[in-house]
Design an enzyme around this catalytic site. Structure first.
Site, PDB file in Angstrom:
ATOM      1  N   ALA A   7       3.495   1.315   8.417  1.00  0.00           N
ATOM      2  CA  ALA A   7       4.435   0.246   8.813  1.00  0.00           C
ATOM      3  C   ALA A   7       3.778  -0.621   9.875  1.00  0.00           C
ATOM      4  O   ALA A   7       3.233  -0.117  10.852  1.00  0.00           O
ATOM      5  CB  ALA A   7       5.724   0.854   9.362  1.00  0.00           C
ATOM      6  N   GLY A  45       8.727  -5.049   2.994  1.00  0.00           N
ATOM      7  CA  GLY A  45       8.808  -4.154   1.836  1.00  0.00           C
ATOM      8  C   GLY A  45      10.097  -4.401   1.074  1.00  0.00           C
ATOM      9  O   GLY A  45      10.958  -5.161   1.515  1.00  0.00           O
ATOM     10  N   TYR A  50      -3.466 -10.149  15.570  1.00  0.00           N
ATOM     11  CA  TYR A  50      -3.361  -8.989  14.668  1.00  0.00           C
ATOM     12  C   TYR A  50      -4.540  -8.029  14.882  1.00  0.00           C
ATOM     13  O   TYR A  50      -4.350  -6.811  15.001  1.00  0.00           O
ATOM     14  CB  TYR A  50      -3.322  -9.496  13.218  1.00  0.00           C
ATOM     15  CG  TYR A  50      -3.393  -8.408  12.167  1.00  0.00           C
ATOM     16  CD1 TYR A  50      -2.313  -7.582  11.901  1.00  0.00           C
ATOM     17  CD2 TYR A  50      -4.573  -8.219  11.422  1.00  0.00           C
ATOM     18  CE1 TYR A  50      -2.397  -6.587  10.919  1.00  0.00           C
ATOM     19  CE2 TYR A  50      -4.657  -7.238  10.446  1.00  0.00           C
ATOM     20  CZ  TYR A  50      -3.567  -6.424  10.203  1.00  0.00           C
ATOM     21  OH  TYR A  50      -3.654  -5.439   9.247  1.00  0.00           O
ATOM     22  N   ILE A  95       0.840  -1.196   0.000  1.00  0.00           N
ATOM     23  CA  ILE A  95       0.000   0.000   0.000  1.00  0.00           C
ATOM     24  C   ILE A  95       0.880   1.254   0.000  1.00  0.00           C
ATOM     25  O   ILE A  95       0.634   2.215  -0.744  1.00  0.00           O
ATOM     26  CB  ILE A  95      -0.951  -0.003   1.222  1.00  0.00           C
ATOM     27  CG1 ILE A  95      -1.929  -1.177   1.116  1.00  0.00           C
ATOM     28  CG2 ILE A  95      -1.698   1.330   1.334  1.00  0.00           C
ATOM     29  CD1 ILE A  95      -2.752  -1.435   2.367  1.00  0.00           C
ATOM     30  N   ASP A 143      11.117   2.844   6.641  1.00  0.00           N
ATOM     31  CA  ASP A 143      10.741   1.445   6.434  1.00  0.00           C
ATOM     32  C   ASP A 143      11.958   0.588   6.773  1.00  0.00           C
ATOM     33  O   ASP A 143      13.085   0.954   6.419  1.00  0.00           O
ATOM     34  CB  ASP A 143      10.321   1.215   4.964  1.00  0.00           C
ATOM     35  CG  ASP A 143       9.532  -0.074   4.765  1.00  0.00           C
ATOM     36  OD1 ASP A 143      10.077  -1.145   5.105  1.00  0.00           O
ATOM     37  OD2 ASP A 143       8.400  -0.022   4.289  1.00  0.00           O
ATOM     38  N   VAL A 192      -6.072 -12.496  -1.111  1.00  0.00           N
ATOM     39  CA  VAL A 192      -6.630 -13.543  -1.977  1.00  0.00           C
ATOM     40  C   VAL A 192      -6.627 -13.101  -3.446  1.00  0.00           C
ATOM     41  O   VAL A 192      -6.372 -13.917  -4.342  1.00  0.00           O
ATOM     42  CB  VAL A 192      -8.036 -13.965  -1.483  1.00  0.00           C
ATOM     43  CG1 VAL A 192      -9.027 -12.808  -1.541  1.00  0.00           C
ATOM     44  CG2 VAL A 192      -8.574 -15.144  -2.260  1.00  0.00           C
ATOM     45  N   GLY A 222     -11.014 -19.997  11.697  1.00  0.00           N
ATOM     46  CA  GLY A 222     -10.954 -18.573  12.054  1.00  0.00           C
ATOM     47  C   GLY A 222     -11.340 -17.641  10.926  1.00  0.00           C
ATOM     48  O   GLY A 222     -11.444 -16.430  11.146  1.00  0.00           O
ATOM     49  N   SER A 229      11.455  -5.071   6.092  1.00  0.00           N
ATOM     50  CA  SER A 229      11.231  -6.449   6.562  1.00  0.00           C
ATOM     51  C   SER A 229      10.301  -7.206   5.624  1.00  0.00           C
ATOM     52  O   SER A 229      10.550  -8.373   5.319  1.00  0.00           O
ATOM     53  CB  SER A 229      10.692  -6.455   7.994  1.00  0.00           C
ATOM     54  OG  SER A 229       9.556  -5.619   8.114  1.00  0.00           O
TER      55      SER A 229
HETATM   56  N1  LIG Z   1      -3.314  -5.241   2.608  1.00  0.00           N
HETATM   57  C1  LIG Z   1      -4.491  -5.225   3.235  1.00  0.00           C
HETATM   58  O1  LIG Z   1      -5.472  -5.793   2.756  1.00  0.00           O
HETATM   59  C2  LIG Z   1      -4.624  -4.488   4.546  1.00  0.00           C
HETATM   60  C3  LIG Z   1      -5.899  -4.523   5.173  1.00  0.00           C
HETATM   61  C4  LIG Z   1      -6.049  -3.855   6.376  1.00  0.00           C
HETATM   62  C5  LIG Z   1      -4.993  -3.155   6.931  1.00  0.00           C
HETATM   63  N2  LIG Z   1      -3.767  -3.166   6.318  1.00  0.00           N
HETATM   64  C6  LIG Z   1      -2.685  -2.408   6.951  1.00  0.00           C
HETATM   65  O2  LIG Z   1      -2.137  -1.507   5.996  1.00  0.00           O
HETATM   66  C7  LIG Z   1      -0.747  -1.296   6.272  1.00  0.00           C
HETATM   67  C8  LIG Z   1       0.080  -1.593   5.029  1.00  0.00           C
HETATM   68  O3  LIG Z   1      -0.147  -2.949   4.675  1.00  0.00           O
HETATM   69  P1  LIG Z   1       0.472  -3.631   3.377  1.00  0.00           P
HETATM   70  O4  LIG Z   1      -0.532  -4.590   2.877  1.00  0.00           O
HETATM   71  O5  LIG Z   1       1.035  -2.615   2.478  1.00  0.00           O
HETATM   72  O6  LIG Z   1       1.637  -4.492   4.064  1.00  0.00           O
HETATM   73  P2  LIG Z   1       3.183  -4.624   3.699  1.00  0.00           P
HETATM   74  O7  LIG Z   1       3.697  -5.722   4.575  1.00  0.00           O
HETATM   75  O8  LIG Z   1       3.361  -4.725   2.223  1.00  0.00           O
HETATM   76  O9  LIG Z   1       3.769  -3.226   4.174  1.00  0.00           O
HETATM   77  C9  LIG Z   1       4.214  -2.972   5.483  1.00  0.00           C
HETATM   78  C10 LIG Z   1       5.512  -2.195   5.382  1.00  0.00           C
HETATM   79  O10 LIG Z   1       5.957  -1.885   6.710  1.00  0.00           O
HETATM   80  C11 LIG Z   1       7.338  -2.195   6.823  1.00  0.00           C
HETATM   81  N3  LIG Z   1       7.589  -2.535   8.227  1.00  0.00           N
HETATM   82  C12 LIG Z   1       7.134  -3.627   8.905  1.00  0.00           C
HETATM   83  N4  LIG Z   1       7.581  -3.595  10.177  1.00  0.00           N
HETATM   84  C13 LIG Z   1       8.316  -2.457  10.312  1.00  0.00           C
HETATM   85  C14 LIG Z   1       9.056  -1.881  11.381  1.00  0.00           C
HETATM   86  N5  LIG Z   1       9.117  -2.467  12.597  1.00  0.00           N
HETATM   87  N6  LIG Z   1       9.713  -0.707  11.166  1.00  0.00           N
HETATM   88  C15 LIG Z   1       9.669  -0.101   9.933  1.00  0.00           C
HETATM   89  N7  LIG Z   1       8.999  -0.623   8.877  1.00  0.00           N
HETATM   90  C16 LIG Z   1       8.344  -1.786   9.066  1.00  0.00           C
HETATM   91  C17 LIG Z   1       7.569  -3.366   5.880  1.00  0.00           C
HETATM   92  O11 LIG Z   1       8.928  -3.501   5.466  1.00  0.00           O
HETATM   93  C18 LIG Z   1       6.633  -2.999   4.726  1.00  0.00           C
HETATM   94  O12 LIG Z   1       7.301  -2.211   3.755  1.00  0.00           O
HETATM   95  C19 LIG Z   1      -0.413  -2.177   7.464  1.00  0.00           C
HETATM   96  O13 LIG Z   1      -0.525  -1.392   8.635  1.00  0.00           O
HETATM   97  C20 LIG Z   1      -1.513  -3.227   7.425  1.00  0.00           C
HETATM   98  O14 LIG Z   1      -1.721  -3.797   8.700  1.00  0.00           O
HETATM   99  C21 LIG Z   1      -3.563  -3.819   5.137  1.00  0.00           C
END
Ligand SMILES: NC(=O)c1ccc[n+]([C@@H]2O[C@H](COP(=O)([O-])OP(=O)(O)OC[C@H]3O[C@@H](n4cnc5c(N)ncnc54)[C@H](O)[C@@H]3O)[C@@H](O)[C@H]2O)c1
Length: 313
Positions: free
Chosen positions: A73, A36, A140, A12, A31, A183, A274, A34
């Site tokens: 993040a 990304g 989560y 995102i 970032d 999915v 779940g 981890s």
């Molecule tokens: N993808 C979905 O459908 C969805 C739905 C609901 C909420 N979210 C939330 O949206 C946000 C982005 O999700 P995404 O799908 O892009 O996930 P993603 O895992 O692709 O992105 C998360 C990013 O955060 C970075 N990160 C993780 N831990 C970190 C840390 N301790 N310090 C610094 N950087 C860190 C990762 O390297 C990654 O680039 C998250 O908060 C996620 O929980 C996503």
């Protein structure tokens, strides 16, 4: 505007950073890479590779001096949260608290934080409104709900505007399909490479699928609005970012067949423990407060997503 995006190398976050830069904003990224990737980083963005739970966060945020912080993040995997709930809590709750605190000290005027449909657990009524009962069913969901409270504790007293945006099931270009990804990404990855898609359960389970471009608009509109997002007396405050529409997983396959050019078999596997049976979030509040509504139909969003997977997977 100077906008800092934590998690800007993720699915995102990278979509958001590209759109913010296109709109003329100065963009910073924090970032730890981890989940990304470097490939997702836009060269025009300021970037610091660091862990939001470790040292250096305050100095980095003060250094960039953002007006708005968009905090994405997170430990974003439900399965990983079940395997290591302590790590999930550290990153999602204490990491969010640290980002909020550092943003306030650095003089940011607004913080937007990513929350999730997982805070609700099994819906009693559909579509779910922000004030409906919260009963998370995995670590989560618990950590995302606790993060909403942590950000409120840190920022309400500091006079910084803030909101937690509860995303429904996000899909679109750059989503990971090899791990636990969404999915849609998994189906797109498999169907565009001629592999059989697997449905867990009978496929009647529904989700509210929101295109990442729509979600990016929501984050940009929430960042730019003149309205106050942390409404007085609002417990949270939270906003659903969603379509309000249920789509079954079986229907998703039907929608994907033609754009993916896949007319083969579908495998059925036992339902996963779940998994909620139905889900949809009501996006009315985001429309009323900062004027956002989803614009991209499921068909159009899936077509764009398939096109990206066909070229990039
Ligand atoms: N993808 C979905 O459908 C969805 C739905 C609901 C909420 N979210 C939330 O949206 C946000 C982005 O999700 P995404 O799908 O892009 O996930 P993603 O895992 O692709 O992105 C998360 C990013 O955060 C970075 N990160 C993780 N831990 C970190 C840390 N301790 N310090 C610094 N950087 C860190 C990762 O390297 C990654 O680039 C998250 O908060 C996620 O929980 C996503």
């Amino acid at each position: 505007m100077r906008i800092l995006v934590t998690g800007g190398a993720g699915f995102i976050g990278s979509n958001l950073v590209f759109s913010l830069l296109n709109a003329g904003h100065d963009v910073g990224i924090i970032d730890d890479l981890s989940t990304g990737s470097m490939a997702n980083l836009h060269p025009a963005a300021w970037f610091r590779s660091l862990d939001i739970t470790g040292p250096g966060l305050d100095a980095a945020i003060a250094d960039f001096a953002p007006e708005v912080v968009i905090h994405l993040a997170a430990q974003s995997s439900v399965t990983a949260s079940q395997q290591d709930p302590d790590r999930d809590r550290l990153v999602n709750v204490e990491g969010t608290r640290a980002v909020a605190r550092a943003a306030a000290v650095a003089g940011a005027r607004r913080v937007l934080s990513a929350s999730s449909a997982a805070v609700y657990g099994t819906p009693v009524t559909l579509p779910l409104g922000e004030a409906d009962a919260k009963a998370p069913e995995n670590p989560y969901g618990h950590s995302k709900l606790a993060a909403e409270k942590a950000i409120a504790e840190e920022l309400r007293a500091a006079g910084v505007d803030f909101a937690s945006l509860r995303f429904a099931n996000v899909y679109g270009p750059r989503q990971d399909w090899r791990g636990e990804g969404g999915v849609v990404a998994i189906f797109c990855g498999r169907m565009t490479s001629g592999q059989t898609p697997v449905i867990y359960g009978d496929g009647s389970q529904t989700r509210d699928f929101i295109y990442v471009g729509d979600l990016v608009f929501a984050l940009m509109e929430a960042a730019e609005t003149d309205a106050t997002l942390a409404l007085p007396g609002d417990d949270g405050p939270a906003y659903n970012i969603s379509t309000g529409t249920e789509t079954s997983v079986a229907m998703l396959i039907q929608h994907l067949r033609s754009p993916a050019g896949y007319f083969g078999a579908v495998e059925n596997a036992p339902a996963r423990e779940g998994d909620v049976a139905r889900s949809a979030l009501d996006p009315t509040k985001a429309g009323e407060v900062f004027g956002w509504h989803s614009r991209v139909s499921l068909e159009a969003g899936l077509a764009r997503t398939v096109a990206w997977f066909a070229q990039n997977r």
